[in-house]
Design a protein around this motif. Structure first.
Motif, PDB file in Angstrom:
ATOM      1  N   GLY A 106     -12.559 -82.740  -7.273  1.00 55.53           N
ATOM      2  CA  GLY A 106     -12.534 -83.251  -5.524  1.00 55.53           C
ATOM      3  C   GLY A 106     -11.569 -83.516  -4.993  1.00 55.53           C
ATOM      4  N   ASP A 107     -11.131 -84.041  -5.951  1.00 55.85           N
ATOM      5  CA  ASP A 107      -9.216 -84.028  -6.851  1.00 55.85           C
ATOM      6  C   ASP A 107      -8.375 -83.225  -5.688  1.00 55.85           C
ATOM      7  N   LEU A 108      -8.806 -81.503  -6.738  1.00 52.79           N
ATOM      8  CA  LEU A 108      -8.146 -80.658  -6.831  1.00 52.79           C
ATOM      9  C   LEU A 108      -8.299 -80.446  -4.705  1.00 52.79           C
ATOM     10  N   GLU A 109      -9.316 -80.471  -4.254  1.00 53.66           N
ATOM     11  CA  GLU A 109     -10.098 -80.705  -2.852  1.00 53.66           C
ATOM     12  C   GLU A 109      -9.550 -81.382  -1.885  1.00 53.66           C
ATOM     13  N   ILE A 110      -9.372 -82.851  -2.274  1.00 58.31           N
ATOM     14  CA  ILE A 110      -8.163 -83.195  -1.328  1.00 58.31           C
ATOM     15  C   ILE A 110      -6.505 -83.134  -1.245  1.00 58.31           C
ATOM     16  N   ALA A 111      -6.064 -82.626  -2.678  1.00 58.01           N
ATOM     17  CA  ALA A 111      -4.629 -82.546  -2.955  1.00 58.01           C
ATOM     18  C   ALA A 111      -4.555 -81.357  -1.975  1.00 58.01           C
ATOM     19  N   GLU A 112      -5.603 -80.394  -1.751  1.00 60.25           N
ATOM     20  CA  GLU A 112      -5.172 -79.071  -0.831  1.00 60.25           C
ATOM     21  C   GLU A 112      -4.754 -79.040   0.418  1.00 60.25           C
ATOM     22  N   ARG A 113      -6.257 -80.001   0.657  1.00 63.94           N
ATOM     23  CA  ARG A 113      -5.668 -80.559   2.512  1.00 63.94           C
ATOM     24  C   ARG A 113      -4.694 -81.453   2.691  1.00 63.94           C
ATOM     25  N   LEU A 114      -3.979 -82.330   1.779  1.00 64.15           N
ATOM     26  CA  LEU A 114      -3.260 -82.995   2.270  1.00 64.15           C
ATOM     27  C   LEU A 114      -1.554 -82.060   2.112  1.00 64.15           C
ATOM     28  N   ARG A 115      -1.710 -80.986   1.940  1.00 65.25           N
ATOM     29  CA  ARG A 115      -0.218 -80.489   1.289  1.00 65.25           C
ATOM     30  C   ARG A 115      -0.802 -79.420   3.157  1.00 65.25           C
ATOM     31  N   GLN A 116      -1.728 -79.536   3.391  1.00 65.84           N
ATOM     32  CA  GLN A 116      -1.886 -79.456   5.405  1.00 65.84           C
ATOM     33  C   GLN A 116      -1.047 -80.137   6.049  1.00 65.84           C
ATOM     34  N   VAL A 117      -0.767 -81.561   5.666  1.00 64.50           N
ATOM     35  CA  VAL A 117      -0.255 -82.931   6.742  1.00 64.50           C
ATOM     36  C   VAL A 117       1.025 -83.010   6.031  1.00 64.50           C
ATOM     37  N   ASN A 118       2.018 -83.157   7.614  1.00 60.23           N
ATOM     38  CA  ASN A 118       3.084 -83.217   7.767  1.00 60.23           C
ATOM     39  C   ASN A 118       3.688 -84.347   7.337  1.00 60.23           C
ATOM     40  N   VAL A 119       3.108 -85.392   6.221  1.00 49.86           N
ATOM     41  CA  VAL A 119       3.760 -87.054   6.153  1.00 49.86           C
ATOM     42  C   VAL A 119       3.715 -86.495   4.626  1.00 49.86           C
ATOM     43  N   PRO A 120       4.679 -88.144   4.326  1.00 51.71           N
ATOM     44  CA  PRO A 120       4.723 -88.480   2.707  1.00 51.71           C
ATOM     45  C   PRO A 120       3.502 -88.767   1.872  1.00 51.71           C
ATOM     46  N   VAL A 121       3.406 -88.180   1.670  1.00 51.28           N
ATOM     47  CA  VAL A 121       1.665 -88.551   0.343  1.00 51.28           C
ATOM     48  C   VAL A 121       2.119 -89.326  -0.967  1.00 51.28           C
ATOM     49  N   LEU A 122       1.599 -90.380  -0.976  1.00 57.56           N
ATOM     50  CA  LEU A 122       2.427 -90.649  -2.366  1.00 57.56           C
ATOM     51  C   LEU A 122       0.167 -90.578  -3.081  1.00 57.56           C
ATOM     52  N   MET A 123       1.005 -90.991  -4.504  1.00 54.13           N
ATOM     53  CA  MET A 123      -0.040 -90.599  -6.188  1.00 54.13           C
ATOM     54  C   MET A 123      -0.597 -92.165  -6.094  1.00 54.13           C
ATOM     55  N   ALA A 124      -1.624 -92.534  -6.113  1.00 53.62           N
ATOM     56  CA  ALA A 124      -1.677 -93.687  -6.618  1.00 53.62           C
ATOM     57  C   ALA A 124      -3.160 -93.527  -7.993  1.00 53.62           C
ATOM     58  N   VAL A 125      -2.528 -94.052  -9.080  1.00 53.50           N
ATOM     59  CA  VAL A 125      -3.616 -93.926 -10.014  1.00 53.50           C
ATOM     60  C   VAL A 125      -4.425 -95.039 -10.008  1.00 53.50           C
ATOM     61  N   ASN A 126      -5.585 -95.155 -10.102  1.00 55.67           N
ATOM     62  CA  ASN A 126      -6.288 -96.516  -9.826  1.00 55.67           C
ATOM     63  C   ASN A 126      -6.740 -96.476 -11.306  1.00 55.67           C
ATOM     64  N   LYS A 127      -7.191 -97.572 -11.636  1.00 55.66           N
ATOM     65  CA  LYS A 127      -7.920 -98.284 -12.997  1.00 55.66           C
ATOM     66  C   LYS A 127      -7.333 -98.506 -13.662  1.00 55.66           C
ATOM     67  N   THR A 128      -6.221 -98.534 -13.769  1.00 52.19           N
ATOM     68  CA  THR A 128      -5.510 -97.499 -15.083  1.00 52.19           C
ATOM     69  C   THR A 128      -5.242 -99.208 -16.240  1.00 52.19           C
ATOM     70  N   ASP A 129      -6.167-100.124 -15.955  1.00 49.27           N
ATOM     71  CA  ASP A 129      -6.274-101.402 -16.558  1.00 49.27           C
ATOM     72  C   ASP A 129      -7.125-100.880 -17.990  1.00 49.27           C
ATOM     73  N   ASP A 130      -7.920 -99.856 -18.048  1.00 53.89           N
ATOM     74  CA  ASP A 130      -8.490 -98.970 -18.513  1.00 53.89           C
ATOM     75  C   ASP A 130      -8.505 -98.864 -19.739  1.00 53.89           C
ATOM     76  N   LYS A 131      -8.839 -99.655 -20.759  1.00 48.44           N
ATOM     77  CA  LYS A 131      -8.743 -98.025 -22.189  1.00 48.44           C
ATOM     78  C   LYS A 131      -8.593 -96.666 -22.068  1.00 48.44           C
ATOM     79  N   ARG A 132      -9.630 -96.225 -21.057  1.00 52.98           N
ATOM     80  CA  ARG A 132     -10.482 -94.971 -21.296  1.00 52.98           C
ATOM     81  C   ARG A 132      -8.663 -94.180 -20.049  1.00 52.98           C
ATOM     82  N   ALA A 133      -8.745 -94.852 -19.443  1.00 52.78           N
ATOM     83  CA  ALA A 133      -7.495 -94.176 -18.295  1.00 52.78           C
ATOM     84  C   ALA A 133      -6.176 -93.975 -18.749  1.00 52.78           C
ATOM     85  N   ARG A 134      -5.333 -94.318 -20.747  1.00 51.95           N
ATOM     86  CA  ARG A 134      -4.447 -94.956 -21.046  1.00 51.95           C
ATOM     87  C   ARG A 134      -4.424 -93.125 -20.814  1.00 51.95           C
TER      88      ARG A 134
END
Length: 436
Positions: A106-134
């Motif tokens: 699903g993230d790949l699908e969104i990324a493909e759509r956002l590449r067609q939008v001509n504005v800055p895109v920032l990526m935020a990786v959430n829930k990194t306080d969880d040890k599973r995200a390390r």
């Protein structure tokens, strides 16, 4: 009619799969509880927005529904449509992903759509306080968006770093700071039972599909608002979730309970509440209950009988009969204007804005002290004060303590409360005489 939407600064739009934490991040940045947060994927349906500020820079933060990925929500297609419209107005996009789950299709699908939008895109990786995200944030670099900021929205970790990156990419503000001539906003809450046409009314007033509309009750979950300029007035109009009887909500799921709570918070903040009633059903006990919540909150109240287009051909006296029954059901709102409209066809919807303006103006009216005391002297001579005790009560002096709503203090010769019927008499006379 001269009216236009008003922007509260450049738009920063949050996008991502369902349940990655967009609403939690939205609430954190705006320091509010506007977005409902649950563990249920697809909780957010409508596109909601709220003014935000960071390091002296103001912008409008927009929370979209979960546009991508599998969804069992029957309104998912409408959610996607609303999200796409939000992307078209964005000046910066924050692409939120779940660090615990890692990179998913699903993230790949969104990324493909956002590449067609001509504005800055920032990526935020959430829930990194969880040890599973390390160590999993590195997976997202392959999507090609920079910078990649690790955050934990629930605990505010890294959110300041993300906002630094956001404001660095916002277009220069041509109107830095607020003009001293900027009019104050009138907060308007559109309230009522489910499926009476609240979202349709908001969309009609804005001349755009701002709220999701379907025949399924409970479509609106979050409060959805927009700022509208009309004849040099500024209205922040909020479409709230339908409020059912407390017993029925208690038997339903957590999501509806939260929706009702958020709707009641919107009423608490409103200057004017527009109570939408279904003309085909007439006023119900629940309509009266909702109106009671608004009156207790100190709102000005307007009753809007919607779907009036379905009432055609009922005879010349039908509207009077309808209003009489409505007044009987909501006796304590005998002062509230009643409008007959059709949000579907637009019939008489222009009167809604006119009436909101009139009611909002009345809420801030001040009565000069000398005039107020002449008024009190006159009405007490006609109908002397009554109190629960036997001692005769005289009003010695009166003053207006505040506005929004107008508040009055009466000084008497004896410490007592007026009988509730006498208090109601004074309030009624004040309304009739000064248009409150």
């Amino acid at each position: 009619m001269p009216q236009k939407r008003v922007s509260s600064g450049p738009k920063v739009v949050l996008v991502g799969r369902p349940n990655v934490g967009k609403s939690t991040l939205f609430n954190r940045i705006t320091n509010s509880r506007r977005s409902i947060v649950t563990a249920i994927a697809g909780t957010t349906r409508d596109v909601i927005s709220q003014p935000a500020e960071w390091q002296g820079v103001t912008f409008t933060l927009v929370d979209t529904g979960g546009m991508f990925g599998a969804s069992e929500d029957p309104l998912h297609e409408l959610v996607v449509l609303g999200g796409r419209r939000a992307l078209e107005t964005a000046e910066v996009i924050v692409f939120l992903v779940d660090g615990r789950e890692g990179l998913l299709p699903g993230d790949l699908e969104i990324a493909e759509r956002l590449r067609q939008v001509n504005v800055p895109v920032l990526m935020a990786v959430n829930k990194t306080d969880d040890k599973r995200a390390r160590g999993r944030a590195v997976e997202f670099y392959k999507l090609g968006f920079e910078p990649v900021v690790e955050i934990a929205a629930e605990h505010a970790d890294g959110v300041g770093d993300l906002l630094d990156e956001v404001i660095a990419r916002l277009p220069a503000r041509r109107d830095a700071g607020s003009s001293p001539d900027t009019p104050e906003e009138t907060a308007v809450a559109i309230v009522g039972r489910p499926n009476v046409g609240k979202s349709s009314l908001l969309n009609r007033l804005l001349h755009e599909e701002r709220s999701l509309v379907s025949e399924m009750p409970g479509t609106t979950r979050d409060t959805v608002d927009a700022v509208l300029r009309w004849h040099h007035r500024t209205f922040r109009i909020v479409d709230t979730a339908g409020i059912r009887r407390a017993g029925r909500v208690a038997r339903n799921d957590q999501l509806e309970s939260l929706s009702v709570l958020v709707a009641k918070r919107a009423i608490d903040k409103a200057d004017v509440a527009v109570l939408v009633v279904d003309s085909t059903e007439g006023a119900t006990d629940q309509d009266a209950t909702i109106a009671g919540v608004a009156e207790k909150a100190g709102c000005g109240i307007i009753i809007v009988a919607n779907k009036w287009d379905l009432m055609k051909g009922r005879g010349t006296n039908f509207s009077k009969t309808f209003d009489d029954k409505l007044r009987q059901q909501t006796k304590f709102l005998d002062y509230a204007p009643i409008l007959h409209i059709s949000a579907l066809t637009g019939e008489r919807t222009a009167k809604v804005l006119e009436t909101i303006d009139k009611v909002a103006e009345a809420r801030v009216k001040r009565i000069p002290t000398a005039e107020l005391n002449r008024f009190i002297q006159q009405v007490t001579a006609e109908h002397p004060p009554a109190s629960p005790g036997r001692r005769r009560v005289r009003i010695m002096y009166a003053t207006q303590r505040g506005v929004a709503p107008p508040t009055f203090v009466l000084f008497t010769n004896v410490a007592t409360e007026f009988h509730f019927s006498y208090e109601r008499y004074l309030v009624t006379r004040l309304r009739e005489t000064y248009g409150l």
